[in-house]
Scaffold this active site. Sequence first.
Site, PDB file in Angstrom:
ATOM      1  N   ASP A 193      -0.482   0.381  -4.576  1.00 45.91           N
ATOM      2  CA  ASP A 193      -0.513  -0.301  -2.899  1.00 45.91           C
ATOM      3  C   ASP A 193      -1.489  -1.069  -2.338  1.00 45.91           C
ATOM      4  OD1 ASP A 193       0.953   1.539  -0.232  1.00 45.91           O
ATOM      5  OD2 ASP A 193      -1.159   0.632   0.107  1.00 45.91           O
ATOM      6  N   SER A 245       4.379   2.666   6.520  1.00 44.42           N
ATOM      7  CA  SER A 245       2.943   2.603   7.075  1.00 44.42           C
ATOM      8  C   SER A 245       2.904   3.293   8.469  1.00 44.42           C
ATOM      9  CB  SER A 245       2.906   0.713   7.216  1.00 44.42           C
ATOM     10  OG  SER A 245       1.590   0.633   6.446  1.00 44.42           O
ATOM     11  N   GLN A 246       1.591   2.335   9.396  1.00 48.69           N
ATOM     12  CA  GLN A 246       1.902   3.217  10.672  1.00 48.69           C
ATOM     13  C   GLN A 246       2.298   2.900  11.434  1.00 48.69           C
ATOM     14  OE1 GLN A 246      -1.329   0.989  13.238  1.00 48.69           O
ATOM     15  NE2 GLN A 246       0.875   0.316  14.232  1.00 48.69           N
ATOM     16  N   HIS A 286       2.079  -2.421  -1.742  1.00 43.71           N
ATOM     17  CA  HIS A 286       1.906  -2.383  -0.482  1.00 43.71           C
ATOM     18  C   HIS A 286       3.074  -2.655   0.922  1.00 43.71           C
ATOM     19  CE1 HIS A 286       1.501  -0.052   3.829  1.00 43.71           C
ATOM     20  NE2 HIS A 286       1.215  -0.478   4.755  1.00 43.71           N
ATOM     21  N   LEU A 311       2.447  -1.915  10.805  1.00 46.27           N
ATOM     22  CA  LEU A 311       1.282  -2.792  11.426  1.00 46.27           C
ATOM     23  C   LEU A 311       2.623  -4.263  10.855  1.00 46.27           C
ATOM     24  CD1 LEU A 311      -0.810  -3.460  13.205  1.00 46.27           C
ATOM     25  CD2 LEU A 311      -2.000  -3.535  10.742  1.00 46.27           C
TER      26      LEU A 311
END
EC number: 3.1.2.2
Length: 327
Positions: free
Chosen positions: A253, A136-137, A308, A70
């Site tokens: 994270d 991630s996404q 993250h 993202l």
Amino acid sequence: MGLENSSRLWRQGHYTHFIMKSCGSMLGLWGLRLPPTGILLLLPFLPLLLPAAPAPHRAPYKPVIVVHGLFDSSYSFRHLLEYINETHPGTVVTVLDLFDGRESLRPLWEQVQGFGEAVAPIMAKAPQGVHLICYSQGGLVCRALLSVMDEHNVDSFISLSSPQMGQYGDTDYLKWLFPTSMRSNLYRICYSPWGQEFSICNYWHDPHHDDLYLNASSFLALINGERDHPNATAWKKNFLRVGRLVLIGGPDDGVITPWQSSFFGFYDANETVLEMEEQPVYLRDSFGLKTLLARGAIVRCPMAGISHTAWHSNRTLYETCIEPWLS
């Protein structure tokens, strides 16, 4: 002197004579004449005079495809690209430059289609297979790709801090997107047709409104096999084509909530985290997790102390959790 010792000395003398004769012959070819004692002095250097053995043939590394998360772009992965080039020189690495920045908020099925069109020709040129590193996404995009692509040839699918079982947490991203909503009432937006037009709502997973999630989720509930659909059997078969599933995440994270979602763990209705083996999708083997674990194809690599946005630039993480699986 015994017969055995005599035989051994004869063999040693015969071998020395052979070496001296061979060395003398080589020097003779070069127009040099040395007495036997001179040849003996050259014996330690004989390996330097002989032609080197050919280097063993090593198969090339499989191509690596990187899918961002993202609000990211390909530039975010410059460190990861550098690490791969150092440890696996010559590897063809493609960091896909699609749905960058705000475009990453597009519905995930739209992104799956776009990324699928980009990876298909790379796979077609790599008959030995490819590796996917998805952040991630992007890890959810890649998992959907593994489900819908009938002939994918992914050897290692490396899921890098991805909310594989969904997201349920107040993060800076959410506060920016929905400033008047908190996690407790975001379901009112995300579980509406309008909300499902945002990628983050496609994997919003409210454990307190499970019925709404199952009925409204147009993405996560489908790829998890939590809701019946006509492609469920085919998608599971496709997903199980993957050679290895590498799951990476950690308690520091700060974005993925709960962080165990990176390992297919998630909250129950009391917000107690249940690990992957306790999840209904695992127990029912709804999309293949149980089968993969049974064949030893799931690797879990938890790492503490990494935020993250640092997963794809941390060298220790790369060497520990990613590099070993790039064959």
